[in-house]
Design an enzyme around this catalytic site. Structure first.
Site, PDB file in Angstrom:
ATOM      1  CB  SER A 179      -0.946   0.001   1.198  1.00 53.39           C
ATOM      2  OG  SER A 179      -0.225  -0.154   2.392  1.00 53.39           O
ATOM      3  CG  HIS A 194      -3.617  -0.948  -2.418  1.00 50.51           C
ATOM      4  ND1 HIS A 194      -4.066   0.347  -2.414  1.00 50.51           N
ATOM      5  CD2 HIS A 194      -3.422  -1.286  -1.113  1.00 50.51           C
ATOM      6  CE1 HIS A 194      -4.120   0.796  -1.177  1.00 50.51           C
ATOM      7  NE2 HIS A 194      -3.739  -0.179  -0.361  1.00 50.51           N
ATOM      8  CE  LYS A 226      -7.301   0.126   0.265  1.00 49.50           C
ATOM      9  NZ  LYS A 226      -7.442   1.327   1.093  1.00 49.50           N
TER      10      LYS A 226
END
Ligand code: PLP
Length: 392
Positions: free
Chosen positions: A184, A212, A244
């Site tokens: 991250s 991610h 995200k």
């Protein structure tokens, strides 16, 4: 006489002063308007380069409409935990669609990625077991291991030789190896194939947090695990977030039917919390459809990543090695990183300085994140602004 209140206040002041001297004081910034990459704060309009809305879905009209429509029909909150009355049709359908997308038997929706990681670590390990993690694992994974009864062992970042040593040291225990898929704060990808083969060799369980990666990389956006050519046999536990690339909120654990059954029964961070709002599940379903159908978002993002790295290298700006939308510029000193972020803000860009303890001491950085919703001109303008604020 000092009251407990005075005593607490003095202690808090002492802690705040200590943070201040290390440039570690954190402050929240109020965004008064936010639409896609354009935000406003303190009367200033900024281009946001610090969001994880990698595909530009958070402000997508169809995603917003699904949220509104479902709130109209189902209400806002789910009203209870999933095992009481909080589990709705929208959750069930999203779980099925995510499972199909990720090519796993089952998916369990959780209220956040933090809680999903906690569910995995605390329900799959017992006293005498070991959790073995990359040193750069996300804070939620570290906390999850600390809250479990297992022993936490960490290995140097992406160093599979060090992982092998840890596996040997933990021989005899149940071993749960845990890594971010895409890291991250660094943006690099874990050596997943090597990690998976070490796990197979040593009969260890492998959990990958691909917060991610899912939506962003791999074939059809199936994430870093799929990009490494690994399946549910090699990576039996996969966590991800809807906050995200999906542009929504909530998270999931994907795996076998038995794994999900176990979590439903034994994961306290799943059992004892309110289920995510059904409207968010409906919005996430639309976002998932966009992730599946709209390859152009990833193609655009990849083109922007290439443009950004190329532009940075032409200007002599040293980015950490990363081919993901997380493009950190290493600064080192926390005070300098804060100053640069402040100068960028004056030039119209929101780029947040990430400092210890989130990252190791001496590695403060500007964590620049790119989105398919950015345009080339915005990237060039940011690079120019970084170059001029580095020069000052
Ligand atoms: C690797 C990783 N895992 C988990 C999380 C937590 O996810 P959530 O924001 O859904 O709690 C984050 C980010 O915040 C993350 O970067």
């Amino acid at each position: 006489m000092q009251t407990p209140h005075d005593n607490l206040s003095a202690w808090l002041e002492e802690r705040a002063a200590a943070r201040q001297t290390r440039y570690q004081q954190r402050k929240r910034r109020v965004l008064t308007a936010s639409h896609s990459t354009r935000v406003s704060t303190q009367g200033r309009a900024l281009v946001n380069f610090s969001s994880n809305d990698y595909l530009g879905l958070a402000a997508h009209p169809e995603v917003i409409a699904a949220l509104k429509d479902t709130a109209d029909s189902c209400g806002v909150g789910s009203g209870a935990s999933a095992l009481v009355t909080g589990y709705r049709k929208e959750h069930q359908i999203l779980e099925q669609e995510l499972a199909e997308f990720l090519q796993r038997e089952k998916v369990l929706l959780c209220s956040s990625g933090y809680l999903a990681n906690l569910a995995v670590a605390t329900s799959l390990t017992r006293k005498g077991d070991a959790i073995i993690q990359d040193k750069f694992c996300h804070a939620s994974l570290i906390d999850a291991a600390r809250m479990s009864d297992a022993r936490l062992l960490r290995y140097a970042h992406a160093d599979t030789k060090a992982l092998r040593r840890r596996l040997t040291a933990a021989a005899g225990d149940h071993r749960l190896v845990v890594t971010d898929g895409v890291f991250s704060m660094d943006g690099d990808t874990a050596p997943l194939r090597e990690i998976a083969s070490l796990c197979a060799e040593s009969q260890s369980w492998l959990a990958v947090d691909d917060a991610h990666g899912v939506g962003v990389c791999g074939p059809g956006g199936r994430g870093s695990v799929a990009a490494a050519g690994l399946d549910g046999q090699q990576v039996p536990i996969l966590t991800g977030t809807l906050g995200k690339a999906f542009g929504c909120f909530g998270a999931f654990v994907a795996g076998s039917e038995a794994l999900v059954g176990h979590l439903v029964n034994e994961a306290r961070s799943y059992i004892y919390t309110t289920a995510m709002p059904p409207a968010l599940a409906a919005a996430s379903r639309v976002a998932l459809k966009k992730i599946i159908d709209e390859d152009w978002r990833r193609e655009r993002l990849n083109a922007l990543i290439e443009q950004f790295r190329h532009g940075a290298s032409r200007r002599g700006l040293e980015l950490l090695p990363s081919d993901t939308p997380i493009q950190p510029l290493l600064v080192g000193d926390s005070q300098k990183a804060l100053k640069m972020a402040e100068n960028l803000c004056k030039s119209g860009f929101l780029v947040v300085a990430i400092r210890p303890p989130t990252v190791p001491r001496g590695t403060a950085r500007l964590r620049i994140t790119l989105s398919a919703a950015h345009d080339s001109e915005q990237l060039d303008a940011l690079l120019e602004a970084i170059e001029s604020c580095q020069a000052t």
